[in-house]
Structures are given as structure tokens and as C-alpha cells.
Scaffold this active site. Sequence first.
Site, PDB file in Angstrom:
ATOM      1  N   LEU A 100      39.942  53.946  70.652  1.00 18.37           N
ATOM      2  CA  LEU A 100      39.492  54.031  69.262  1.00 18.37           C
ATOM      3  C   LEU A 100      40.662  53.563  68.408  1.00 18.37           C
ATOM      4  CD1 LEU A 100      37.695  57.526  69.186  1.00 18.37           C
ATOM      5  CD2 LEU A 100      36.613  55.272  69.190  1.00 18.37           C
ATOM      6  N   ASP A 101      40.358  52.923  67.283  1.00 22.76           N
ATOM      7  CA  ASP A 101      41.426  52.475  66.387  1.00 22.76           C
ATOM      8  C   ASP A 101      42.231  53.676  65.889  1.00 22.76           C
ATOM      9  OD1 ASP A 101      40.410  49.922  66.637  1.00 22.76           O
ATOM     10  OD2 ASP A 101      39.263  50.028  64.774  1.00 22.76           O
ATOM     11  N   LEU A 102      43.420  53.379  65.384  1.00 25.63           N
ATOM     12  CA  LEU A 102      44.302  54.436  64.866  1.00 25.63           C
ATOM     13  C   LEU A 102      43.584  55.321  63.842  1.00 25.63           C
ATOM     14  CD1 LEU A 102      47.341  55.292  65.003  1.00 25.63           C
ATOM     15  CD2 LEU A 102      47.704  53.862  62.989  1.00 25.63           C
ATOM     16  N   LYS A 186      33.747  47.616  62.871  1.00 26.04           N
ATOM     17  CA  LYS A 186      34.265  47.130  61.581  1.00 26.04           C
ATOM     18  C   LYS A 186      33.917  45.649  61.384  1.00 26.04           C
ATOM     19  CE  LYS A 186      38.044  50.452  61.662  1.00 26.04           C
ATOM     20  NZ  LYS A 186      39.426  50.683  62.095  1.00 26.04           N
TER      21      LYS A 186
END
Length: 230
Positions: A100-102, A186
Site C-alpha cells: 500500500l502507498d505510504l 489513484k
Amino acid sequence: MRLDYFLASSTGLSRKDAKREIGAGRVTVDGEPCRRANQHLRADQTVQWRDQPVTLPGERYLMLNKPAGVVSATQDRDHQTVIGLLPPEVRPGLHPVGRLDLDTTGLLLLTNDGQWSHRITSPRAGCAKTYRVTLAEPLTEEAQLQLEAGVLLRDEDRPTAPATVKVLTDSVIDLVITEGRYHQVKRMLAAVGNHVHALHRVRIGAIELDPGLAPGQWRSLTEAEVDSVG
Ligand code: URA
């Protein structure tokens, strides 16, 4: 699994010695002394022997409610890692199942079983992942249809696989995708002229983020959750 069997398997004690240690009150389950050798343990219970946590050797499967600002990796120079959120005795050999992204929060699975994680992350497996997406703009009907049909991401020449969209409010949708391309959610929303304000994963396959887990908390998966994969 019975407590005496668990203790013997995790420490190398004989079953007889394990029973003796339990009878002497040197073993706790979820912090409470337990003197019943035949006590059945649930997958999410923790056991300590002589004040030290004990875990079974072999395969381990966890879910974590990932907070923002933590990296989905085993090591990182600049940020705390998801592995660093776990107690030291639980960490050895674990890896996050996908990333998962930051700034993305929510359901992250961790295991030391590479084949199991491959069954979730392999593009061919088509494992469904559900993201709760907070949007900058309300989703137009046209954008919804585009997401559901598949969109072309910037710098790619193959459209995304069909997705499912459920509109929850003006600014929040659930998006179900079966791929795991780089920053996929995104980029999908960018491709239809919108923007993601916040992203939270709520489900992977049949495994749902436990609503009892606050950000940063984790628990072992149940046998049914582990078996639901593949
Ligand atoms: N898609 C994204 O864009 N980010 C994530 O962290 C997960 C899916």
C-alpha cells in the site's frame, strides 16, 4: 489447538513438561495465567511462558490495519515499516503481501508463506481488492461507467480490467479491482478526471479488515481466513 500441544510445539518441551509448566501457572493466555492443559486456543490469542511470548514455528498469517506514514516493506531508511509495528518475536521471516502507498491506510496481510502470498498478488489469480476511496469531486455517471469498463492509465497501452464501483456518498466510493498495478486506484481516478483524497483498503478476497483493529493494530488470521485464499 490445545494449550499443552501449542506450548510443546512452540518451545520443544515434551508434552509432559508442557503440562507441568501449565499446571504450575507459568503460562498465560492473553495475559491471564491458565492452568488447564486442555484449554483450546483461538488463532488470535497470545501465549506467554515464563513471561516470554511463544509462537508456533511454521507458517504465520496476520492482518494489520496499516496507518498512514508507514511503509509496506521490511526495511526502510526514512520511515517506519509495517514490520516494525509488530512485536519483535512475531517479525522473523514475515513479508507484506503486496504494497500500500505510504499514505494509504487499511488492510495489509503479512505472512512468511510465499506461495500463499503469491496466490493473492499474482496477476493471474485475479484476487479482488476493495478500496474505500475519498474523492476530490463527486463521481460522474460517465466516469463510473468508464471505471467499470476499464480505463487506459497514463503511459500504459492496456486498459485496466473491469472494476466494480459502489457509490456510498457524494465523495466516497468503494472500488473493487482485480489487478495490482503501480498506484492503480489513484491513476484510475486520475484517468477519469478525478483525484483521490484518501485511500483505505477494506477487503482482500474474502478477508475483511477487522473493525476491532485500530490503526497500527494487528491480529493473526483465523484458519478460515487463511483457507479462503486460493
Ligand atoms: N492503489 C493506489 O493507488 N495506492 C494504493 O496504495 C493501493 C492501490
